[in-house]
Enzyme design. Structure first.
Site, PDB file in Angstrom:
ATOM      1  N   HIS A  46       0.823  -1.212   0.000  1.00  0.00           N
ATOM      2  CA  HIS A  46       0.000   0.000   0.000  1.00  0.00           C
ATOM      3  C   HIS A  46       0.861   1.268   0.000  1.00  0.00           C
ATOM      4  CE1 HIS A  46      -3.615  -2.326   1.837  1.00  0.00           C
ATOM      5  NE2 HIS A  46      -3.444  -2.566   0.557  1.00  0.00           N
ATOM      6  N   GLU A  97       4.115 -17.754 -18.000  1.00  0.00           N
ATOM      7  CA  GLU A  97       4.994 -17.232 -16.938  1.00  0.00           C
ATOM      8  C   GLU A  97       5.490 -18.327 -16.013  1.00  0.00           C
ATOM      9  OE1 GLU A  97       2.904 -14.194 -14.748  1.00  0.00           O
ATOM     10  OE2 GLU A  97       1.053 -15.339 -14.685  1.00  0.00           O
ATOM     11  N   ASP A 117       7.781 -13.364 -13.734  1.00  0.00           N
ATOM     12  CA  ASP A 117       7.548 -14.645 -13.071  1.00  0.00           C
ATOM     13  C   ASP A 117       8.321 -15.776 -13.730  1.00  0.00           C
ATOM     14  OD1 ASP A 117       5.902 -14.386 -10.756  1.00  0.00           O
ATOM     15  OD2 ASP A 117       4.361 -13.596 -12.088  1.00  0.00           O
TER      16      ASP A 117
HETATM   17  C1  PEP Z   1       5.234 -11.080 -15.235  1.00  0.00           C
HETATM   18  O1  PEP Z   1       5.166 -12.011 -14.436  1.00  0.00           O
HETATM   19  O2  PEP Z   1       6.207 -10.870 -15.976  1.00  0.00           O
HETATM   20  C2  PEP Z   1       4.108 -10.122 -15.347  1.00  0.00           C
HETATM   21  C3  PEP Z   1       4.079  -9.202 -16.275  1.00  0.00           C
HETATM   22  O3  PEP Z   1       3.139 -10.174 -14.413  1.00  0.00           O
HETATM   23  P1  PEP Z   1       3.263  -9.581 -12.929  1.00  0.00           P
HETATM   24  O4  PEP Z   1       4.532  -8.776 -12.863  1.00  0.00           O
HETATM   25  O5  PEP Z   1       2.040  -8.790 -12.707  1.00  0.00           O
HETATM   26  O6  PEP Z   1       3.325 -10.843 -12.122  1.00  0.00           O
HETATM   27 MG    MG Z   2       3.311 -12.539 -13.440  1.00  0.00          MG
END
Ligand code: PEP
Ligand code: MG
Length: 592
Positions: free
Chosen positions: A194, A435, A459
């Site tokens: 937050h 991912e 990810d």
């Molecule tokens: C990622 O995992 O690269 C992605 C774009 O999603 P987030 O960063 O929201 O997990």
């Molecule tokens: Mg992601």
């Protein structure tokens, strides 16, 4: 050379100034009892303090709503809920009536119990709740025993400072005096906490996850805080100060040159058009995407809809938020990613889950099975928004064909319902995030069931290399140039290509000069990144020669080390690179 400390970039901007280490007084309350005839007085004192805390929090929420907007204001809702939480309130009252404790001692003990219970669960998922509880505790005790409330920053010096603290609660962040606080550096925190969301909205440069920084610096020590790269330099040398100053100037010049760059097409020197889309975290970001002429929205993260929420977000509210973006971005497409909860985002309405490894646990699509209503509402809202412009649905953390089938079933069901109810709605192509290593390995199979792909390097790196993306200390291991990753990106591109499914890369790598060059060389033709990164990426794309970068990437696929890969890319880009990349230990794209 100064000491460099790597953290997590939470809000952009580069500042230089003296550190001011905020050490808020400990909220210690001594053991004290009352006589049985004073019990009623203590109960009344407690309720009065609670009431005053509620009033103050409501005031703060209103101020934030008018200054920053309703999403940011909702950050204060969990605190209001806590002040009425039956467990917290009844527990405190029991300590007063049964153990004759003073109101302040009873409340502190109950808060301590809550905190230790939460910290017993996994740290990342409760971080925001603990920060909220800290705010609530300070606010109630402020009335009971005259301790300073959470809003008061003690006597910062007259000159503007870089505020250093163990952590910053939401209240403390919004109450910072912008004339006196240049930037914020905290030991704890994540990009999605937050306090970080508020720092971005307030435009305060901020780096979080800096370990023990607050122990390492004293008041007045000069520091550089680089909110772009998530780094702090303690006692910088004159040359480092110049270097950062130049970077800051360049960044500002870049913003000024934005108009000129915005009108340019992202076409390579030999005429290949690269799709350049925007990542949005809040509906308000949509204007920025259009200002830089993005091809559309490649990733609209919808987690903002759960900020401060104590119940499953309502369909109408979601529909309105999606419409707001669509009204600005259409006729360009908007890719709405369904909730990616879990990991470090556990809103209050999710059932408590005991997990040792939340990033390997109930996250993304897995949560939908546990809370069907959550997904169902969201799909209805997305289909309704699709009546007003091109919308695409993107689902996170998918690993299997069965998961895609389950999503399709929910979409079908929602469509039938809307039809039956006579509610206006549209059609949406369905895509999945690639991912996890598993999804990439079977991209070609998934391609038989989905319409498009979005590759999330944040990810994918985390799961392929087994490196926690939120742990700044592990950033040297969070390596985009690992040879395994190159091979996997290639597998994803080829898998998607089998049936001609479009693939866009939306992780932080797409916003990086070396990363984007590598991705394009590996066959990626669409990138999605923060609107602020788009002008620089346009400029980069216009300087590339596809044949050359493809040949280079082909050679790099056989490289043995990430150093080799990175050095070759640096050499290939030469003067087109931002000098920051050449800084030997600049860590890339740590998207905690
Ligand atoms: C990622 O995992 O690269 C992605 C774009 O999603 P987030 O960063 O929201 O997990
Ligand atoms: Mg992601």
């Amino acid at each position: 050379m100064g000491d460099k400390v790597q953290g997590i970039p939470a809000s952009p901007g580069i500042v230089v100034g003296p550190a001011f280490v905020a050490r808020w007084p400990r909220l210690d309350v001594h053991h004290a009892t009352v006589t049985p005839d004073q019990v009623d007085v203590e109960i009344a004192r407690f309720h009065d303090a609670r009431e005053q805390a509620k009033q103050r929090t409501l005031e703060l929420r209103d101020q934030v709503e008018s200054r920053l907007g309703d999403v940011q204001a909702k950050i204060f809702d969990p605190q209001l809920m806590m002040l009425d939480d039956p467990d917290l309130v009844e527990g405190t009252l029991t300590y007063i009536t049964d153990s004759y404790l003073t109101a302040e001692r009873a409340f502190s003990l109950r808060v301590l119990e809550f905190r230790s219970q939460w910290l017993d669960a996994t740290h990342a998922r409760v971080m925001d709740r603990v920060a909220d509880l800290n705010d609530v505790q300070a606010r109630v005790l402020a009335t009971l025993i005259d301790l300073p409330g959470p809003d008061i920053l003690h006597t910062p010096p007259d000159e503007p400072v870089i505020l250093v603290a163990k952590e910053l609660t939401p209240s403390r962040m919004v109450e910072l005096d912008r004339d006196r606080v240049l930037g914020v550096a905290t030991d704890a925190g994540t990009r999605t906490s937050h306090a970080s969301i508020l720092a971005r909205s307030l435009g305060i440069p901020c780096v979080v996850g800096l370990g023990d920084l607050s122990q390492r610096v004293d008041n007045g020590v000069e520091m550089i805080l680089d909110g772009e790269r998530g780094r702090v330099v303690i006692r910088p040398s004159e040359s480092e100060k110049h270097w950062f100053h130049d970077r800051d100037v360049q960044a500002r010049e870049m913003v000024r040159a934005l108009d000129a760059l915005a009108s340019l097409e992202p076409v390579t020197r030999d005429g290949t058009r690269i799709g350049l889309y925007a990542n949005l975290e809040l509906p308000a970001d949509a204007k920025g995407a259009v200002a830089v002429n993005a091809d559309g929205v490649g990733l609209f993260r919808t987690e903002f809809l759960v900020v401060g929420k104590t119940a499953v977000p309502d369909e109408q509210e979601q529909y309105e938020a999606f419409r707001r973006v669509l009204d600005i971005v259409a006729p360009r497409p908007v890719t709405i990613r369904t909730f990616d909860l879990g990991g470090d985002k556990f809103p209050l309405f999710l059932p408590p889950i005991a997990e040792e490894n939340p990033f390997l646990g109930w996250r993304g699509i897995r949560i939908y099975g546990m809370m069907p209503e959550l997904f169902h509402n969201q799909v209805r809202a997305i289909l309704r928004a699709a009546a007003h412009g091109p919308v695409r649905v993107l689902v996170p953390m998918v690993n299997t064909v069965d998961e895609v089938r389950a999503v399709r079933r929910v979409m079908e069901q929602a469509r039938h319902e809307l039809e039956r109810e006579g509610v206006e709605h549209g059609e949406c192509p369905l895509g999945v995030m690639l991912e996890t290593p598993a999804s990439v390995a079977i991209a070609e199979v998934l391609g038989q069931h989905v319409d498009f792909f979005s590759l999330g390097t944040n990810d994918l790196i985390q799961y392929m290399l087994a490196v926690d993306r939120g742990n700044a200390q592990l950033s040297p291991f969070f390596d985009l140039y690992h040879p395994a990753l190159l091979r996997y990106i290639r597998v994803a591109v080829e898998g998607a290509g089998q049936l001609g499914r479009p693939l866009c890369v939306c992780g932080e790598a797409a916003a990086d000069a070396l990363g984007a060059t590598l991705l394009i060389g590996l066959g990626v033709r669409s990138l999605s990144c923060a609107p602020s990164a788009i002008p620089a990426q346009k400029k980069l794309i216009r300087s590339l020669d596809i044949e050359y970068v493809e040949r280079l990437a082909g050679e790099l696929l056989t490289a043995q080390t990430s150093r080799e890969i990175r050095e070759h890319l640096i050499e290939a880009l030469g003067e087109r690179l931002d000098p920051a990349i050449l800084d030997a230990d600049a860590s890339l794209s740590h998207p905690g």
